[in-house]
Write a protein that holds these residues in place. Structure first.
Motif, mmCIF file in Angstrom:
data_model
loop_
_atom_site.group_PDB
_atom_site.id
_atom_site.type_symbol
_atom_site.label_atom_id
_atom_site.label_comp_id
_atom_site.label_asym_id
_atom_site.label_seq_id
_atom_site.Cartn_x
_atom_site.Cartn_y
_atom_site.Cartn_z
ATOM 1 N N MET A 1 0.821 -1.196 0.210
ATOM 2 C CA MET A 1 -0.142 -0.119 0.034
ATOM 3 C C MET A 1 0.843 1.298 0.071
ATOM 4 O O MET A 1 2.044 1.090 0.514
ATOM 5 N N SER A 20 -4.333 0.626 -2.341
ATOM 6 C CA SER A 20 -3.703 -0.675 -2.301
ATOM 7 C C SER A 20 -3.209 -1.186 -3.746
ATOM 8 O O SER A 20 -3.434 -0.535 -4.568
ATOM 9 N N LYS A 21 -2.542 -2.135 -3.754
ATOM 10 C CA LYS A 21 -2.021 -2.843 -5.027
ATOM 11 C C LYS A 21 -3.191 -3.197 -6.077
ATOM 12 O O LYS A 21 -2.786 -3.199 -7.115
ATOM 13 N N PRO A 120 -9.799 -3.258 1.768
ATOM 14 C CA PRO A 120 -8.510 -3.809 2.339
ATOM 15 C C PRO A 120 -7.942 -2.971 3.547
ATOM 16 O O PRO A 120 -6.522 -3.358 3.928
ATOM 17 N N PHE A 121 -8.233 -2.020 3.875
ATOM 18 C CA PHE A 121 -7.496 -0.831 4.711
ATOM 19 C C PHE A 121 -8.275 -0.932 6.008
ATOM 20 O O PHE A 121 -9.478 -0.878 6.344
#
Length: 210
Positions: A1, A20-21, A120-121
């Motif tokens: 990230m 994010s990726k 995703p955080f």
């Protein structure tokens, strides 16, 4: 990230985009120039999931509605400032010459003292009042960064002469919630360059002796 700092508007308020990726992202404090910010997000190929506000002063909320409507995402603010988005008197724009600034109501109220997970955080959210009653700081362990809004700056602290400000409370917030973070934590402030917790412990004149 990774994170990106984007100064916006006449006060060069720092908006941050944490991504994010997989190209999902969170937008912190879209203070102004919504079209410019949306174009940048689009050019990066990012998919915003939410807008998070460290607090609701006018220079941090000016592009809230443009970003929210463009990406159809929720806006989060602390409940103590739930009325500030719509009120130039509360958000401070009434006292400056930029004209009244307001936004629609928040979609979600931030709960402090526990993790906030969006996609995703995962962020640790601390209530850090003093600059304003509903100021919060978001710590992202994976990037070892704290999004501190106008609580702590490089060799400075937030102003406390606006409605709801409290100098001693601000110092207590910094001591209790920011200085206890790992010393190498990046402090991503609402204005100016980034710093670290270690640097502020060593060099910030407002914190010496507290």
């Amino acid at each position: 990230m990774k994170w990106e700092r984007i100064p916006l508007g006449p006060l060069q308020t720092n908006c941050y985009v944490l991504s994010s990726k997989e190209k999902e992202c969170i937008v912190f404090d879209p203070g102004s120039e919504g079209a410019k910010l949306n174009a940048l997000i689009q050019s990066r190929g990012l998919k915003p999931l939410a807008v998070l506000l460290t607090h609701a002063h006018f220079d941090h909320i000016g592009a809230v509605d443009e970003v929210r409507e463009r990406w159809n995402i929720p806006v989060y603010v602390h409940k103590k400032e739930k009325d500030w988005l719509a009120s130039p008197e509360l958000n401070g724009s009434h006292y400056f010459q930029a004209g009244p600034i307001h936004a629609g109501p928040a979609d979600e109220y931030i709960e402090t003292g526990k993790p906030l997970t969006i996609g995703p955080f995962t962020l640790r959210v601390s209530h850090t009042p003093g600059h304003s009653p509903g100021s919060v700081s978001f710590y992202h362990e994976e990037t070892r960064a704290v999004f501190s809004g106008d609580v702590l700056f490089k060799e400075g602290i937030g102003r406390t002469d606006l409605p709801g400000g409290d100098h001693q409370l601000l110092l207590k917030s910094i001591h209790d919630h920011l200085l206890e973070l790992p010393e190498d934590t990046l402090v991503l402030s609402g204005h100016g360059p980034e710093t670290t917790i270690q640097d502020e412990m060593d060099h910030n004149p407002f914190l010496n002796g507290f």
